[in-house]
Design an enzyme around this catalytic site. Structure first.
Site, mmCIF file in Angstrom:
data_model
loop_
_atom_site.group_PDB
_atom_site.id
_atom_site.type_symbol
_atom_site.label_atom_id
_atom_site.label_comp_id
_atom_site.label_asym_id
_atom_site.label_seq_id
_atom_site.Cartn_x
_atom_site.Cartn_y
_atom_site.Cartn_z
ATOM 1 N NE ARG A 148 -9.050 -30.924 -6.154
ATOM 2 C CZ ARG A 148 -9.027 -32.338 -5.757
ATOM 3 N NH1 ARG A 148 -8.064 -32.751 -5.564
ATOM 4 N NH2 ARG A 148 -10.146 -33.255 -6.379
ATOM 5 C CE LYS A 172 -12.323 -30.109 -4.027
ATOM 6 N NZ LYS A 172 -13.713 -30.220 -4.864
ATOM 7 C CG HIS A 243 -10.061 -26.040 -11.151
ATOM 8 N ND1 HIS A 243 -9.234 -26.791 -10.004
ATOM 9 C CD2 HIS A 243 -10.921 -27.074 -11.629
ATOM 10 C CE1 HIS A 243 -10.112 -27.816 -9.756
ATOM 11 N NE2 HIS A 243 -10.757 -28.176 -10.637
ATOM 12 N NE ARG A 246 -8.709 -31.085 -10.516
ATOM 13 C CZ ARG A 246 -8.045 -32.289 -9.956
ATOM 14 N NH1 ARG A 246 -6.917 -32.328 -9.910
ATOM 15 N NH2 ARG A 246 -8.959 -33.083 -9.444
ATOM 16 C CG HIS A 269 -11.937 -36.350 -10.357
ATOM 17 N ND1 HIS A 269 -11.976 -36.506 -11.591
ATOM 18 C CD2 HIS A 269 -11.891 -35.425 -9.652
ATOM 19 C CE1 HIS A 269 -12.073 -35.038 -11.745
ATOM 20 N NE2 HIS A 269 -11.732 -34.419 -10.685
ATOM 21 C CE1 TYR A 278 -11.522 -31.633 -17.067
ATOM 22 C CE2 TYR A 278 -11.653 -33.570 -15.617
ATOM 23 C CZ TYR A 278 -11.417 -32.058 -16.113
ATOM 24 O OH TYR A 278 -11.351 -31.186 -14.980
#
Length: 297
Positions: A148, A172, A243, A246, A269, A278
């Site tokens: 990110r 995150k 993004h 990404r 994730h 994806y």
């Protein structure tokens, strides 16, 4: 403003105990302050007096503002978490939002660049001046790792391990992970550190890898500005945002045979469902290829 002390207590809780990122904390605070302002306008002066009808009216107002369903869903989640905290800490009833309908997320496929587009972007930005060298290192690193933009700007010099070919990033929820870096990106970063960063730093001093033209710590907004400039320099007229690289990273890996679990780990994730989007992108890509290439499609 009503219940400001309780809001401060909640913010302290998600910051210190839940260890949420500064960006997430700001979003929670913004969502809850917006809801509290709505209550004041409606003449509700006590958080314990909020009923289901108030919750429904608030969500209706959000739809009237034509907000995206994802934004409305996030705001509902923020308020639910706030009330769950209030119920536990202050015995304030939290039933108003418990049965509230959560709008389904829009199923938008992420935008990405095709491999030939990435090649054009790289080729169109080759130059030997300090800023161009820095910009190439940013582009190479974003595409090589799928990190990110906030993770990119948080990287310090000591976080790059050229011997093992990895970079340490803080994701995150302040979750730390190590991401592999390919030879192209490592070479670009090494070129930047040796031949560009020192020139840009001038008299400033800080540990962050990427700097702006004044030698200061590069911001996420600065990265967005740089990428837009690179698109213009390469004479590419499509939209770009950090993004998107990404998305491109994940899509290209899956198109070239990577398994979903590995991509999940590389992206950081927590849930596989976040990565599965994806697979829809790659299936759509295959479908378009078939429709364009097959004689009787």
């Amino acid at each position: 403003m009503i219940a400001l002390d309780k809001l401060h207590s909640f913010i302290a809780y998600i910051q210190l105990e839940k260890n949420y990122s500064n960006l997430t904390i700001r979003e929670y605070e913004k969502d809850i302050k917006q809801f509290i302002h709505f209550l004041e306008v409606e003449g509700v002066n006590n958080l314990n007096d909020v009923e289901y009808v108030h919750a429904r009216l608030y969500v209706t107002n959000l739809y009237d503002e034509q907000l995206a369903r994802t934004s409305i869903s996030r705001k509902i989640s923020s308020i639910r978490s706030f009330y769950k905290f209030l119920h536990r800490e202050y015995n304030i009833r939290d039933d108003a939002f418990q049965s509230l309908y959560h709008p389904k997320k829009e199923t938008k496929l992420p935008h990405f660049f095709y491999e030939e587009e990435m090649e054009k972007l790289f080729e169109g930005n080759k130059a030997s001046d300090p800023l161009s060298i820095r910009n190439m290192a940013i582009l190479e690193l974003l595409y090589a790792t799928g990190i990110r933009v906030s993770e990119l700007t948080s990287i310090e010099l000591r976080h790059i391990d050229s011997n093992y070919g990895v970079v340490r990033v803080m994701g995150k929820g302040r979750k730390e992970r190590y991401v592999p870096v390919g030879d192209f990106a490592l070479s670009a970063v090494e070129d930047y550190v040796l031949n560009s960063r020192t020139k840009l730093m001038k008299k400033t001093s800080h540990p962050y890898l990427f700097v702006n033209n004044r030698g200061e710590h590069l911001t996420t907004e600065g990265v967005r500005y740089i990428l837009n400039g690179m698109m213009e320099k390469a004479s590419m007229h499509s939209t770009i945002y950090p993004h998107m690289l990404r998305h491109t990273f994940a899509t290209h890996l899956l198109n070239n045979g990577a398994d979903l679990r590995s991509v999940q780990e590389l992206l950081g994730h927590s849930h596989l469902s976040s990565t599965q989007v994806y697979t829809h992108v790659t299936k759509e890509h295959l479908r378009k290829t078939y429709m364009n290439a097959h004689p009787r499609a």
